[in-house]
Scaffold this active site. Structure first.
Site, PDB file in Angstrom:
ATOM      1  N   GLY A   4      -3.709  13.453  19.299  1.00 50.36           N
ATOM      2  CA  GLY A   4      -4.647  13.468  20.414  1.00 50.36           C
ATOM      3  C   GLY A   4      -3.998  12.927  21.672  1.00 50.36           C
ATOM      4  O   GLY A   4      -2.930  12.308  21.621  1.00 50.36           O
ATOM      5  N   HIS A  58       1.083   9.212  16.148  1.00 53.11           N
ATOM      6  CA  HIS A  58       1.816  10.352  16.693  1.00 53.11           C
ATOM      7  C   HIS A  58       0.970  11.037  17.764  1.00 53.11           C
ATOM      8  O   HIS A  58      -0.240  11.201  17.608  1.00 53.11           O
ATOM      9  CB  HIS A  58       2.168  11.351  15.588  1.00 53.11           C
ATOM     10  N   HIS A  59       1.619  11.427  18.856  1.00 56.22           N
ATOM     11  CA  HIS A  59       0.882  11.969  20.004  1.00 56.22           C
ATOM     12  C   HIS A  59       0.222  13.310  19.692  1.00 56.22           C
ATOM     13  O   HIS A  59      -0.701  13.740  20.390  1.00 56.22           O
ATOM     14  CB  HIS A  59       1.824  12.128  21.205  1.00 56.22           C
ATOM     15  N   SER A  60       0.659  13.989  18.651  1.00 55.64           N
ATOM     16  CA  SER A  60       0.050  15.267  18.301  1.00 55.64           C
ATOM     17  C   SER A  60      -1.381  15.095  17.793  1.00 55.64           C
ATOM     18  O   SER A  60      -2.152  16.054  17.759  1.00 55.64           O
ATOM     19  CB  SER A  60       0.881  15.979  17.232  1.00 55.64           C
TER      20      SER A  60
END
Length: 490
Positions: A151, A147-149
């Site tokens: 990093g 998930h992009h959250s």
């Protein structure tokens, strides 16, 4: 009830951290982005070896061993809470028929389906799929979904490399080229006397201020009303929710460096030039045009831009990341980036090198601007003053008004091994944002991997786009050699 107790027992409440503004953005329902890294392995997949290796590397990273708590933080704000990681739950090995008729197509379909399945919020937001599937370029496949959250792309790629070792030396970390600073007054130190250096420094500052003003103005106009030209590449509403098609091609890094040296450019200049040439070829075919003066003028009037995320965090070396995982460090992590709007110059050029010249002018100008810093500060201010919903609306407005995402990441100089699996290629990309097209270039050994991620309802033939990019590099290289701009090394 017992499940809740186990969950509470697994959490380490004193080790919590609020989400950064960018991570909150990526966790909003309207902007649910994830990163996909496809790894081609030279040997048959060995899931137990990967599980054991991840226990000593990725599972020790603070963000990869935390779950997302959306409500129980201070003032009800989302936070990361450390938890016990069960690595076996994050490694997925699908059953695949041994004699799959078209393994390359199977892989494309498998990754496409992954884009429709959200990550499980009850555990850390990452997983790896091990496919015992022999394809054209690999004996087996590993697919890392993050998930992009957790990093930004640059940090996550560095973290991934910190989990690998050189094939030639199982104890050594990969060697990654460090990009040198290519502009700014410091570049002139030692070449001019102090008075001339002061003059150059003042001129640089004036250009920096002017370019930043123009870029911030264009950013504001894009938020208000300025939209890219309606082309066959522009996303339709809801494109971020559609399954994506992931395809790639492998080209020679030596060919890219040959052109780079001949034209006195950077690798990024060359790849942007190749992209401009490839997109021009692709669009001319979709428009059914030939290289006439009228069609050239029409193509050049197309406004086509990329919204590019620029990492503003000082790059952490892979040595530091490897040490951090080994010692279970609590060092700061996350997303810290700003956006820039990069215009692409299209046209059916009779001289293939013109695409490179135009790319260099664009990149050199963008290097002398603080657009990314200002965009980050602006979105943080909006988030603080007006809240998450307003910030999401503005970011989506910028992306909806542009055509594609574009990135280029420097990779290892030599072959690397991922927990006992020598890799033949690395192909990263991202999905979940409102673009119908994402282009990613990843260097690895003597290769460059071109990854094309496309919404097939907008771009039904991404393989042809890959072919156009490959053919464009061939034409540019041939033009360089025909003109004698490059002398072969003896």
């Amino acid at each position: 009830m017992g499940g809740e107790k186990n969950k509470t027992r697994d959490m380490v409440e004193e080790e919590e951290e609020p989400l950064s503004p960018c991570s909150r953005l990526f966790n909003s329902p309207d902007f649910n982005c994830a990163i996909i890294v496809t790894m081609g392995c030279k040997v048959k997949g060995n899931p137990p070896a990967i599980i054991e290796g991840l226990k000593h590397t990725l599972a020790n990273h603070p963000r990869f061993s935390s779950i997302l708590d959306m409500k129980n933080g201070k003032k009800g704000k989302p936070r990361w809470v450390r938890t016990k990681v069960r690595v076996e739950e994050h490694v997925i090995v699908p059953d695949i028929e041994p004699n799959t008729e078209n393994p390359d197509q199977y892989l494309e379909d498998y990754i496409s389906k992954l884009t429709t399945v959200p990550l499980d919020l009850s555990k850390p937001l990452w997983e790896i799929h091990v496919l015992c599937l022999k394809t054209s370029n690999a004996e087996s496949i590993g697919i890392l979904k993050i998930h992009h959250s957790l990093g930004d792309g640059m940090s996550l790629m560095s973290l991934f490399l910190a989990c690998t070792r050189k094939t030639s030396d199982p104890e050594a970390l990969p060697t990654v080229a460090v990009q040198k600073k290519q502009f700014g007054p410091s570049c002139y130190t030692g070449f001019f006397n102090k008075i001339w250096w002061l003059f150059v420094g003042l001129w640089f500052i004036l250009r920096l201020v002017f370019n930043t003003f123009i870029d911030v103005l264009m950013f504001a106009l894009t938020i208000c009303f300025l939209r890219d030209t309606e082309t066959p590449l522009l996303a339709k509403p809801g494109s971020e929710l559609k399954p994506k098609k992931f395809v790639y091609r492998i080209i020679s890094f030596d060919d890219v460096k040959l052109v780079k040296n001949a034209m006195n450019m950077t690798v990024n200049d060359v790849l942007l030039g190749v992209t401009q040439a490839g997109l021009s070829r692709y669009l001319s075919r979709r428009y059914d045009q030939e290289a006439t003066p009228k069609s050239k003028d029409l193509m050049r009037r197309i406004r086509l831009r990329s919204a590019i995320m620029i990492n503003l965090r000082p790059n952490t070396g892979i040595e530091a990341l490897a040490d951090m995982m080994a010692k279970k460090s609590k060092c700061k992590w996350g997303n810290l980036f700003g956006y820039i709007l990069l215009p692409f110059s299209l046209g059916l050029e009779t001289d293939p090198l013109e695409y490179l010249r135009r790319a260099k002018v664009t990149v050199d100008r963008k290097k002398q601007s603080l657009e990314a810093v200002f965009s980050m500060a602006f979105f943080k201010l909006i988030l603080k003053v007006m809240g998450l919903k307003a910030s999401v609306v503005l970011v989506r407005k910028v992306i909806h008004s542009t055509t594609l995402s574009f990135s280029n990441v420097v990779g290892p100089k030599e072959e690397i091994t991922f927990h006992g699996h020598p890799l033949s290629y690395i192909a990263p990309s991202v999905f979940g944002h409102p673009h119908a097209l994402t282009l990613h270039f990843q260097s690895y050994e003597n290769k460059v991997i071109i990854s094309v991620t496309a919404d097939p309802t907008v771009i039904p033939d991404p393989h042809k786009m890959c072919d156009d990019l490959v053919e464009s590099l061939k034409l540019i290289k041939s033009s360089v050699l025909e003109r004698g701009l490059y002398e072969m090394e003896v």
